[in-house]
Write an enzyme that holds these catalytic residues in place. Structure first.
Site, PDB file in Angstrom:
ATOM      1  N   SER A  13       0.830  -1.205   0.000  1.00 28.39           N
ATOM      2  CA  SER A  13       0.000   0.000   0.000  1.00 28.39           C
ATOM      3  C   SER A  13       0.866   1.258   0.000  1.00 28.39           C
ATOM      4  O   SER A  13       2.026   1.242   0.397  1.00 28.39           O
ATOM      5  CB  SER A  13      -0.924   0.012   1.221  1.00 28.39           C
ATOM      6  N   LYS A  81      -0.060  -1.067  15.514  1.00 31.48           N
ATOM      7  CA  LYS A  81      -1.434  -1.410  15.918  1.00 31.48           C
ATOM      8  C   LYS A  81      -1.930  -2.679  15.234  1.00 31.48           C
ATOM      9  O   LYS A  81      -2.902  -3.287  15.685  1.00 31.48           O
ATOM     10  CB  LYS A  81      -2.386  -0.256  15.640  1.00 31.48           C
ATOM     11  N   ASP A  82      -1.271  -3.110  14.126  1.00 24.45           N
ATOM     12  CA  ASP A  82      -1.684  -4.327  13.428  1.00 24.45           C
ATOM     13  C   ASP A  82      -1.053  -5.591  14.005  1.00 24.45           C
ATOM     14  O   ASP A  82      -1.448  -6.697  13.643  1.00 24.45           O
ATOM     15  CB  ASP A  82      -1.296  -4.240  11.943  1.00 24.45           C
ATOM     16  N   THR A 125     -16.038   4.411   8.473  1.00 25.70           N
ATOM     17  CA  THR A 125     -14.874   3.878   9.170  1.00 25.70           C
ATOM     18  C   THR A 125     -14.945   2.356   9.152  1.00 25.70           C
ATOM     19  O   THR A 125     -16.029   1.785   9.226  1.00 25.70           O
ATOM     20  CB  THR A 125     -14.790   4.369  10.625  1.00 25.70           C
ATOM     21  N   ARG A 129     -13.845   0.133  16.985  1.00 24.45           N
ATOM     22  CA  ARG A 129     -13.419   1.037  18.062  1.00 24.45           C
ATOM     23  C   ARG A 129     -13.892   2.468  17.792  1.00 24.45           C
ATOM     24  O   ARG A 129     -14.426   3.146  18.686  1.00 24.45           O
ATOM     25  CB  ARG A 129     -11.883   1.008  18.175  1.00 24.45           C
ATOM     26  N   ARG A 130     -13.671   2.927  16.565  1.00 25.42           N
ATOM     27  CA  ARG A 130     -14.099   4.290  16.225  1.00 25.42           C
ATOM     28  C   ARG A 130     -15.616   4.401  16.252  1.00 25.42           C
ATOM     29  O   ARG A 130     -16.164   5.392  16.736  1.00 25.42           O
ATOM     30  CB  ARG A 130     -13.552   4.675  14.848  1.00 25.42           C
ATOM     31  N   ARG A 151     -14.118  -0.174   3.762  1.00 29.53           N
ATOM     32  CA  ARG A 151     -12.735  -0.626   3.642  1.00 29.53           C
ATOM     33  C   ARG A 151     -12.090   0.123   2.496  1.00 29.53           C
ATOM     34  O   ARG A 151     -12.723   0.882   1.792  1.00 29.53           O
ATOM     35  CB  ARG A 151     -12.680  -2.138   3.396  1.00 29.53           C
ATOM     36  N   ARG A 157     -11.067   5.875   0.548  1.00 25.41           N
ATOM     37  CA  ARG A 157     -11.912   6.378   1.635  1.00 25.41           C
ATOM     38  C   ARG A 157     -12.224   7.860   1.465  1.00 25.41           C
ATOM     39  O   ARG A 157     -13.366   8.295   1.646  1.00 25.41           O
ATOM     40  CB  ARG A 157     -11.236   6.111   2.979  1.00 25.41           C
ATOM     41  N   CYS A 248      -6.933  -6.836  17.341  1.00 24.55           N
ATOM     42  CA  CYS A 248      -6.787  -5.456  16.886  1.00 24.55           C
ATOM     43  C   CYS A 248      -8.029  -4.935  16.165  1.00 24.55           C
ATOM     44  O   CYS A 248      -8.102  -3.755  15.850  1.00 24.55           O
ATOM     45  CB  CYS A 248      -5.552  -5.308  15.996  1.00 24.55           C
TER      46      CYS A 248
END
Length: 323
Positions: A13, A81-82, A125, A129-130, A151, A157, A248
């Site tokens: 990415s 975080k992943d 999103t 969590r968000r 996604r 996005r 996660c």
């Protein structure tokens, strides 16, 4: 003779390539060796399912780790975080560089801030969590919003907003900083509104553990990039996540702040939150104490706060999400 290039494994990415490129430059400086990027496709990159459906944990990491263990690359860069919270014995988390801005941000139509979005605003999103925290805040402050699961990469996005399919999307400030698109942010969400994912904004540099002289030397060289304050902070956050037995993609937010008196860091505050994705129920707690001096102390801090959250019903909230 020119030193042999080190091979850095990275996802394909735009964001992954950007952050890996920055790490490659830093590693080249500390080792005196050239670094080449080796692009690797992960399951999380090819699956079109939402992260909550495919489990989240490790979907962006496993292929990179497999390449490390096969000797196809010398080290890999992950968004911390992943990373699954369990560290494989064969691999070493050699460095956690200085953390970027951990906050979440809004990119909205008409340059609106979160609290200025129109009634019924659709906010995209891919993060439970968000969703949990945005919906909880909206309920508490009389805002009328709809969180929409999406996604895709950053371009995809943001395009949802420009094309009018969504009123806003939520992204990580760190990622937009790293790809040079931070000027598109219309609102920075305070961590008092939305706690980030454990480890958000931090990178993880991973290599094989020191089973050979070359491995040992690389672990030491990469360690030059480690920031001890960032490491203890993210260790505490990830310890909380592990103690909650959450992956996660779970609706868990955590942030360890280093509190300073002038230039001297005095204490660390760890905050954690768990909530149902509709925002109807949340458990949010914090603890403050001396900055951990060891890995074990940071682990203990996360476990202690997690135990308090579990006593307040955090496990039940995560269970509700799965039903």
């Amino acid at each position: 003779m020119r030193d042999k290039a080190l091979r850095l494994g990275t996802r394909r990415s735009k964001l992954a390539m950007a952050q890996s490129g920055q790490v490659a430059e830093a590693v080249s400086q500390v080792t005196g060796r050239p670094v080449e990027l080796v692009e690797i496709t992960t399951y999380g990159d090819v699956s079109r399912e939402h992260l909550a459906q495919i489990g989240g944990t490790g979907v962006f990491v496993t292929a990179l780790r497999d390449a490390l263990l096969r000797g196809e690359v010398d080290f890999a860069v992950h968004s911390l975080k992943d990373l699954p919270t369990a560290q494989p014995e064969e691999l070493a988390l050699a460095a956690v560089p200085v953390r970027e801005d951990p906050r979440d941000v809004i990119v909205a139509r008409d340059a609106r801030k979160f609290t200025d979005l129109p009634r019924g605003a659709r906010i995209g999103t891919g993060s439970p969590r968000r969703m949990a925290q945005l919906n909880a805040y909206a309920r508490a402050h009389g805002l009328d919003i709809e969180t929409v699961p999406i996604r895709g990469n950053v371009d995809t996005r943001i395009r949802y907003v420009h094309d009018g399919e969504l009123d806003a999307v939520v992204l990580a400030a760190a990622g937009l900083n790293r790809i040079g698109r931070i000027d598109e942010v219309t609102d920075f969400l305070s961590v008092d509104t939305v706690l980030p994912a454990p480890g958000q904004g931090a990178l993880a540099i991973e290599c094989r553990a020191g089973h050979t002289a070359q491995d040992t030397a690389l672990v030491a060289a990469l360690g030059e990039l480690d920031d001890p304050f960032t490491r203890v902070a993210v260790t505490a956050e990830r310890s909380l996540l592990a103690a909650l037995e959450a992956g996660c993609s779970a609706p868990v937010g955590a942030l360890a702040d280093l509190l300073a008196d002038g230039q001297i860091v005095k204490e660390m505050r760890l905050r954690g939150v768990v909530g149902t994705t509709d925002g109807t129920r949340t458990v949010q707690l914090s603890t403050t104490g001396p900055v951990p001096e060891t890995h074990d102390q940071a682990l203990a801090l996360g476990r202690e706060l997690a135990a308090e959250m579990l006593a307040q019903g955090a496990a039940g909230l995560m269970g509700e999400r799965a039903q």
